[in-house]
Write an enzyme that holds these catalytic residues in place. Structure first.
Site, PDB file in Angstrom:
ATOM      1  N   GLY A  14       6.966  -5.987  -1.406  1.00  0.00           N
ATOM      2  CA  GLY A  14       6.980  -4.988  -0.332  1.00  0.00           C
ATOM      3  C   GLY A  14       8.364  -4.813   0.274  1.00  0.00           C
ATOM      4  N   ARG A  15       9.034  -5.921   0.604  1.00  0.00           N
ATOM      5  CA  ARG A  15      10.324  -5.809   1.291  1.00  0.00           C
ATOM      6  C   ARG A  15      11.463  -5.469   0.335  1.00  0.00           C
ATOM      7  NH1 ARG A  15       7.883 -10.544   1.673  1.00  0.00           N
ATOM      8  NH2 ARG A  15       8.748 -12.397   0.682  1.00  0.00           N
ATOM      9  N   LYS A  55      -3.154 -11.884   9.264  1.00  0.00           N
ATOM     10  CA  LYS A  55      -4.063 -10.777   8.918  1.00  0.00           C
ATOM     11  C   LYS A  55      -5.499 -11.297   8.830  1.00  0.00           C
ATOM     12  CE  LYS A  55      -0.855  -8.249   5.878  1.00  0.00           C
ATOM     13  NZ  LYS A  55      -0.605  -7.854   4.494  1.00  0.00           N
ATOM     14  N   GLU A 102      -3.160  -1.712   9.600  1.00  0.00           N
ATOM     15  CA  GLU A 102      -2.382  -0.809  10.445  1.00  0.00           C
ATOM     16  C   GLU A 102      -2.240   0.567   9.792  1.00  0.00           C
ATOM     17  OE1 GLU A 102      -1.521  -3.886   9.550  1.00  0.00           O
ATOM     18  OE2 GLU A 102      -0.417  -4.926  11.136  1.00  0.00           O
ATOM     19  N   LYS A 142       1.669  -0.571  -0.376  1.00  0.00           N
ATOM     20  CA  LYS A 142       1.580  -1.190  -1.707  1.00  0.00           C
ATOM     21  C   LYS A 142       0.128  -1.481  -2.058  1.00  0.00           C
ATOM     22  CE  LYS A 142       3.145  -5.197  -4.301  1.00  0.00           C
ATOM     23  NZ  LYS A 142       4.000  -6.360  -4.382  1.00  0.00           N
ATOM     24  N   HIS A 164      27.102  -5.276  25.871  1.00  0.00           N
ATOM     25  CA  HIS A 164      26.682  -5.156  27.270  1.00  0.00           C
ATOM     26  C   HIS A 164      25.303  -5.754  27.484  1.00  0.00           C
ATOM     27  CE1 HIS A 164      30.161  -2.657  28.247  1.00  0.00           C
ATOM     28  NE2 HIS A 164      30.031  -2.248  26.999  1.00  0.00           N
ATOM     29  N   GLU A 209      11.061 -13.104   6.263  1.00  0.00           N
ATOM     30  CA  GLU A 209       9.806 -13.122   5.506  1.00  0.00           C
ATOM     31  C   GLU A 209      10.045 -13.772   4.138  1.00  0.00           C
ATOM     32  OE1 GLU A 209       6.755  -9.923   6.203  1.00  0.00           O
ATOM     33  OE2 GLU A 209       7.113  -9.508   4.093  1.00  0.00           O
TER      34      GLU A 209
HETATM   35  O1  F6P Z   1       4.403  -7.973   6.189  1.00  0.00           O
HETATM   36  C1  F6P Z   1       3.587  -8.437   5.151  1.00  0.00           C
HETATM   37  C2  F6P Z   1       3.443  -7.402   4.107  1.00  0.00           C
HETATM   38  O2  F6P Z   1       2.611  -7.910   3.123  1.00  0.00           O
HETATM   39  C3  F6P Z   1       4.793  -6.994   3.549  1.00  0.00           C
HETATM   40  O3  F6P Z   1       5.236  -7.801   2.539  1.00  0.00           O
HETATM   41  C4  F6P Z   1       4.532  -5.582   3.193  1.00  0.00           C
HETATM   42  O4  F6P Z   1       5.734  -4.916   3.089  1.00  0.00           O
HETATM   43  C5  F6P Z   1       3.678  -5.131   4.354  1.00  0.00           C
HETATM   44  O5  F6P Z   1       2.853  -6.233   4.617  1.00  0.00           O
HETATM   45  C6  F6P Z   1       2.891  -3.879   4.128  1.00  0.00           C
HETATM   46  O6  F6P Z   1       2.008  -4.009   3.047  1.00  0.00           O
HETATM   47  P1  F6P Z   1       1.476  -2.757   2.273  1.00  0.00           P
HETATM   48  O7  F6P Z   1       2.634  -2.016   1.707  1.00  0.00           O
HETATM   49  O8  F6P Z   1       0.570  -3.297   1.217  1.00  0.00           O
HETATM   50  O9  F6P Z   1       0.729  -1.888   3.246  1.00  0.00           O
END
Ligand code: F6P
Length: 543
Positions: free
Chosen positions: A266-267, A511, A212, A206, A383, A352
């Site tokens: 995002g979610r 972060k 990452e 987003k 199990h 979240e």
């Molecule tokens: O986990 C925190 C978050 O901000 C989520 O809300 C989002 O889905 C994720 O990081 C990844 O963010 P982005 O899509 O901006 O890389």
């Protein structure tokens, strides 16, 4: 108004007090129609919550919370594009992403968002058609055989989970992989199985700044460029983002960038172009059926009364178990291998969203929120951790999900799977008394002293509440509806708890600190101002 001081709260506490000493067995014994009274149906689904520790009075009081918290008003605010994510000054309009063409506008900031939503969907359709039709060629002229989605959190969990859930609908000529972890093991082991010539990367973020994702994208780019040269990037990288400037700076052709908007959390973004890898995996027609299922659930949530409202009932039962029975956890137990990633996906959606410390006014909460969600596909979980649910003396509300028809129908499997699912909810509800165990052991021929010795170990308290949700089958429509069901459950809970479910400041804090530690670990900044533990950990790694 703080939830625990609302007028509807005290009678619920009293109701919970009077139910505390009553075993679920007794509730069933007292009411022949308990299953009929505490279950509901929708579009061929069955939600059975008769094994929850509620009675008619408690249920009716819970339904009063719906009005007391002004759920209808909050639903209208969401649908009207108001900035209900008030700490980020954003709307939460994921419902627009599955709103069908021709069904009227959805307004945001004075504009109808639907034309842009459908234009992006059309762009996805064209792109998927090119990849599936083998018109989209890599730099050497070969068609694409493998797609790697690079993203994390909401830019990973939804499409990854849904791709696995809809394996039965998978496009035969394309494999779709997901890489999320910053640990190089994730990308390296994925790339080890792939050829640069036939691999397409979808960089999904987003913000297009997430550490990452940017690291994995840079490493994937280096892997490709080493094999095919810089010129190959345009044919092997596409992006999904709200930040098209950063996408262009990364070197991705703007023509190959798919957009979404800041009013999509995002979610909650699976329904946008973040669903591109899923659409590639199952085809856009199936992706649109997923959207149709979610839209059908939206309509149900918006219009059904609380006592017949599936997301509403799940939310009210969660509030009941959390705030009145004292549960601090919930187990999600899909009896479906294909739904194996659902607990992980819902961990982000639920924890979240609702794992918050203050109410909408910024005041400390006066009630518990968001139980810890965890789970695993049945029967595997049986199990592993079910022992503790049966005999560990903790209150663990369980949510079973199963499908009447199998998606991979091997002879002999499905009936056994369902038998196990129903046996677990029955066992958790009934338990087995010391007397019943002893009688059973004696009937099996065991000596009386041995039976007396073993009976305490082999008895079960029961009274463990559970809900069972049965779907006719796992297909794109039903999966879409299932995921929208949980989105609305989370929203309804947030309204009752008076919290903002659409921000995530706790994640942002982690972060921020990681950004501060990185130069210290890399030896580019002094280890000043650190606590002794963090300094010790870094010193060990720098040896
Ligand atoms: O986990 C925190 C978050 O901000 C989520 O809300 C989002 O889905 C994720 O990081 C990844 O963010 P982005 O899509 O901006 O890389």
């Amino acid at each position: 108004m703080k939830p625990a001081t609302a007028a509807a709260w005290q009678p619920l506490a009293a109701s919970a007090g009077s139910l505390r000493g009553i075993h679920l067995r007794e509730l069933f014994a007292a009411d022949d129609r308990r299953f009929a009274n505490f279950s509901t149906r929708w579009e061929g689904w069955l939600l059975d919550y008769s094994k929850q520790r509620v009675d008619a009075k408690a249920l009716s009081l819970l339904c009063d919370l719906w009005q007391a918290a002004d759920l209808p008003g909050w639903i209208a605010r969401m649908r009207g594009g108001e900035a209900i994510n008030h700490t980020e000054r954003r709307a939460a309009l994921h419902i627009a992403l599955r709103h069908p063409a021709g069904k009227g506008p959805i307004m945001h900031g004075g504009h109808d968002v639907m034309p842009a939503v459908h234009a992006e969907l059309e762009k996805m359709r064209r792109f998927c058609g090119e990849v599936h039709g083998r018109y989209w060629r890599g730099a050497t002229g070969e068609p694409i055989s493998d797609v790697v989605n690079i993203g994390i959190g909401g830019s990973d969990l939804g499409p990854r989970m849904a791709t696995q859930a809809l394996m039965a609908f998978r496009h035969p000529a394309l494999r779709v992989h997901y890489v999320a972890n910053l640990d190089g093991a994730d990308l390296a082991t994925t790339l080890a199985t792939l050829q640069p010539r036939t691999t397409l990367f979808v960089i999904a973020s987003k913000t297009f700044t997430t550490q990452e994702t940017m690291q994995n994208a840079a490493s994937a780019r280096a892997w490709l460029v080493q094999a095919l040269g810089e010129v190959a990037v345009a044919r092997h990288f596409v992006a999904v983002s709200t930040n098209l400037g950063e996408v262009a700076r990364f070197g991705i052709d703007p023509a190959n960038a798919f957009a979404f908007w800041d009013w999509v959390g995002g979610r909650y973004s699976l329904w946008s172009a973040i669903g591109l890898p899923l659409a590639l995996a199952i085809g856009v027609d199936n992706f649109e059926k997923l959207l149709a299922g979610a839209h059908a659930m939206d309509e149900h949530f918006f219009t059904a009364l609380p006592q017949a409202n599936l997301p509403g009932l799940l939310a009210l039962l969660e509030v009941w178990n959390t705030n009145f029975l004292g549960a601090d956890t919930r187990a999600l137990l899909p009896y479906s291998q294909s739904l194996g990633l659902l607990p992980r996906y819902l961990q982000q959606l639920e924890m979240e969203s609702n794992g918050k410390p203050v109410d909408r006014q910024g005041e400390p909460l006066d009630c518990a929120v968001a139980p810890v969600l965890w789970g695993e596909a049945g029967t595997n979980g049986q199990h592993a951790f079910y022992q503790l649910i049966h005999q560990g003396h903790r209150l663990i509300p369980c949510e079973f999900i199963a499908c009447r028809e199998a998606d991979f129908d091997l002879p002999g499997h499905q009936a056994k799977l369902l038998a196990n699912c129903f046996a677990q909810s029955e066992a958790l509800m009934r338990g087995k008394t010391l007397g019943e165990t002893t009688t059973e052991l004696l009937a099996g021929g065991m000596a009386a002293d041995e039976a007396a010795r073993l009976a305490p170990f082999r008895s079960f308290p029961g009274n463990q509440p559970s809900t069972t949700l049965l779907l006719p089958r796992l297909d794109p429509f039903n999966l879409g509806a299932l995921l929208a069901l949980y989105e609305h459950k989370v929203f309804a809970e947030s309204v009752i708890w008076d919290i903002n479910p659409f921000d995530q400041w706790g994640v942002e804090y982690g972060k921020q600190l990681a950004g501060r530690l990185l130069p210290i670990i890399e030896g580019k900044a002094p280890a000043a101002g650190l606590d002794r533990s963090t300094a010790g950990l870094i010193a060990y790694c720098r040896q």
